[in-house]
Design a protein around this motif. Structure first.
Motif, PDB file in Angstrom:
ATOM      1  N   ILE A 243       0.864  -1.182   0.000  1.00  0.00           N
ATOM      2  CA  ILE A 243       0.000   0.000   0.000  1.00  0.00           C
ATOM      3  C   ILE A 243       0.898   1.227   0.000  1.00  0.00           C
ATOM      4  N   LYS A 244       0.668   2.128  -0.939  1.00  0.00           N
ATOM      5  CA  LYS A 244       1.437   3.364  -1.000  1.00  0.00           C
ATOM      6  C   LYS A 244       0.491   4.522  -1.266  1.00  0.00           C
ATOM      7  N   SER A 245       0.583   5.560  -0.422  1.00  0.00           N
ATOM      8  CA  SER A 245      -0.306   6.718  -0.535  1.00  0.00           C
ATOM      9  C   SER A 245       0.496   7.992  -0.734  1.00  0.00           C
TER      10      SER A 245
ATOM     11  N   THR B 159       4.854   3.130  -9.583  1.00  0.00           N
ATOM     12  CA  THR B 159       4.930   3.276  -8.124  1.00  0.00           C
ATOM     13  C   THR B 159       5.328   1.952  -7.477  1.00  0.00           C
TER      14      THR B 159
ATOM     15  N   GLY C 232      -4.536   1.297  -9.007  1.00  0.00           N
ATOM     16  CA  GLY C 232      -3.868   0.913  -7.776  1.00  0.00           C
ATOM     17  C   GLY C 232      -4.281  -0.429  -7.213  1.00  0.00           C
ATOM     18  N   ASP C 233      -5.291  -1.054  -7.822  1.00  0.00           N
ATOM     19  CA  ASP C 233      -5.771  -2.361  -7.352  1.00  0.00           C
ATOM     20  C   ASP C 233      -5.159  -3.488  -8.175  1.00  0.00           C
TER      21      ASP C 233
ATOM     22  N   TYR D  95       5.909   2.885   2.948  1.00  0.00           N
ATOM     23  CA  TYR D  95       4.785   2.134   2.398  1.00  0.00           C
ATOM     24  C   TYR D  95       4.374   1.067   3.409  1.00  0.00           C
ATOM     25  N   GLU D  96       3.174   0.550   3.200  1.00  0.00           N
ATOM     26  CA  GLU D  96       2.702  -0.565   4.026  1.00  0.00           C
ATOM     27  C   GLU D  96       2.876  -1.861   3.252  1.00  0.00           C
TER      28      GLU D  96
ATOM     29  N   ASN E 209      -3.067  -0.222  -3.661  1.00  0.00           N
ATOM     30  CA  ASN E 209      -4.058  -0.634  -2.669  1.00  0.00           C
ATOM     31  C   ASN E 209      -3.960  -2.134  -2.409  1.00  0.00           C
TER      32      ASN E 209
ATOM     33  N   ARG F  14      -4.490   6.861  -2.223  1.00  0.00           N
ATOM     34  CA  ARG F  14      -3.786   5.593  -2.424  1.00  0.00           C
ATOM     35  C   ARG F  14      -3.424   5.380  -3.892  1.00  0.00           C
TER      36      ARG F  14
END
Length: 509
Positions: A12-14, A46, A219-220, A60-61, A22, A19
């Protein structure tokens, strides 16, 4: 259970609370190739920046495991030390240095006081042989073509003991022959156990090279599937989230009388041994899409620059528009005559990066909004900008946003909007879909047919033969500055074009 070489879990990067990724997860084994597909802005780049350490651990997560170990990279240098090497679309070579100096830049052998030149020369020769590049280690990078420079980048990666090679749009500026060489080398690297992540809008390359295909949309993570069970249409449908009737949405349209005649066009740079365009004559009809094909260096772009008044050498041509003689000596002359052009290199010649989207669109017609005492009718200008942004579906947060922040496809739409605002009779599109995703390509194709149905005529230069055949009503083929063939699109094949493009005889069908 077998341990993958790469295991990215729930990334996950925002950015500013929005986001970009995701929860994307991918895996890859040694010797496999994974292609990542998606429209521009989908999150591909990204994700690769996260993997390569551009976005460091903690920004990032999610988790990244490489060879079973958690990756906590703080920079690209950290990931390269692990064997993860990325080659960007914009090559990072120093053109004033030699091949050897680029390959060992920052990783020189020997001590500060005395470099081991002999060993670096020997190893460079081995690396060049490995990537099938027949040049000397002491050759300056500036003397190499783009395809050769791409191979130097791969040699540089191999010198870093690469285990995972990331290629971001590696073939966007290469010839057909160079593409084939590159794909063969990547296939050989796979056989040597090196894994590859491949990012490309050219789906035929994706399917030819890949073991797996991952599609990202907004992002998905949409899906990861075996390449052998996929078609181009399958990938496109996952990318855009809808079924496309066909890749090239040809629409019926009326073709009228000849409106443009070009006779004996010749273009030559001062001091050049031969002309880039030599005695070329052709006609264009109202409502026609005329395709121009040929290998790189065949004179396609130079011919269009002559017609648009932007060729920087010596050129001459007899031009008739609607039966009247026309002398084009500048872009302004061409625009006033009703000829507009979207250039091949949009970043260098199509946009002013620091200016807004809106101001780029109206740049060619600012005089339309100026009064005799110099005031700008900003209301009318803003209305026209908004109308064209809506009509061409330019995705931008605001017309005031700097155009450099838009994706390639949306920059291209803005350039087309700029041309349309001049109300041209003839629109020249030089490589209109280079480096943009299939969704944006489809929208540009639809726009082209809308324009010709309204009576505009279009000349399209393209290196993609499937595009030339799929969109054009008629195709001209050039070879070494000369017009070598003319074909109707009915029954036309890529083989027919290529045979004409590389042979000396002339074909007319």
């Amino acid at each position: 259970m077998k341990q993958p070489l790469l295991d990215m879990r729930g990334i996950i990067k925002s950015f500013s609370g929005v986001r970009a990724l995701n929860g994307v997860s991918i895996q890859l084994d040694p010797g496999e190739a994974l292609s990542i597909c998606g429209e521009n802005g989908s999150g591909k780049s990204t994700l690769m920046k996260v993997l390569s350490g551009v976005w460091p651990f903690g920004s990032y997560e999610g988790e990244i495991y490489f060879e079973g170990n958690l990756v906590k990279a703080s920079s690209i240098r950290d990931t390269e030390a692990l064997g993860i090497v990325i080659i960007h679309q914009e090559l990072a070579l120093v053109k004033e240095l030699t091949v050897l100096e680029n390959i060992f830049l920052g990783n020189e052998l020997g001590s500060f006081a005395r470099l081991n030149d002999e060993e670096m020369h020997r190893r460079t020769s081995e690396l060049l042989a490995r990537v099938k590049l027949d040049v000397l280690p002491d050759t300056p990078i500036r003397d190499l073509g783009v395809g050769q420079q791409q191979l130097v980048e791969i040699a540089k990666a191999l010198n870093k003991n690469v285990k995972l090679l990331i290629l971001d749009e590696p073939t966007s500026s290469l010839t057909t022959t160079e593409i084939e060489i590159l794909l063969n080398i990547v296939s050989e690297l796979k056989q040597q156990g090196i894994a590859c992540i491949y990012i490309s809008h050219k789906l035929e390359e994706v399917l030819a090279l890949s073991n797996w295909v991952t599609v990202i949309r907004d992002g998905d993570h949409i899906d990861t599937r075996s390449a052998e069970n996929l078609t181009q249409n399958d990938i496109i449908s996952m990318m855009v989230g809808r079924e496309l009737d066909e890749l090239f949405p040809r629409e019926e349209h009326d073709i009228g009388d000849v409106i443009l005649k070009v006779n004996h066009a010749t273009a030559k740079q001062a001091g050049a041994s031969r002309a880039q365009v030599e005695d070329v004559s052709f006609e264009l009809r109202q409502g026609e899409i005329l395709g121009i094909a040929g290998l790189i260096g065949s004179g396609r772009t130079e011919l269009m620059q002559c017609l648009y008044g932007s060729y920087d050498g010596n050129y001459e041509a007899e031009i008739e528009l609607h039966g009247e003689s026309l002398a084009i000596r500048s872009q302004r002359t061409a625009l006033e005559a009703g000829i507009a052009m979207v250039p091949e290199d949009r970043k260098r010649h199509g946009i002013v990066p620091i200016m807004s989207v809106g101001r780029n669109i109206t740049l060619s017609v600012l005089s339309q909004y100026s009064s005799w005492f110099g005031a700008i009718n900003e209301d009318q200008e803003s209305q026209d900008i908004d109308n064209y942004i809506a009509q061409l579906k330019v995705k931008t947060a605001s017309s005031e946003l700097s155009i450099k922040n838009l994706s390639g496809g949306n920059q291209q739409k803005a350039i087309i909007a700029k041309c349309l605002l001049t109300h041209p009779k003839i629109l020249i599109l030089d490589e209109p879909t280079r480096g943009i995703d299939v969704g944006a390509k489809y929208e540009i194709y639809k726009l082209m047919f809308t324009l010709v149905k309204q009576g505009m005529s279009i000349i399209m230069v393209s290196s993609e033969l499937s595009e030339v055949i799929g969109i054009s009503d008629r195709v001209l083929v050039m070879h070494e500055g000369r017009l070598k063939g003319q074909f109707d699109h009915q029954g036309l094949t890529q083989e027919m074009i290529m045979n004409c493009a590389i042979k000396e005889d002339t074909a007319n069908v």
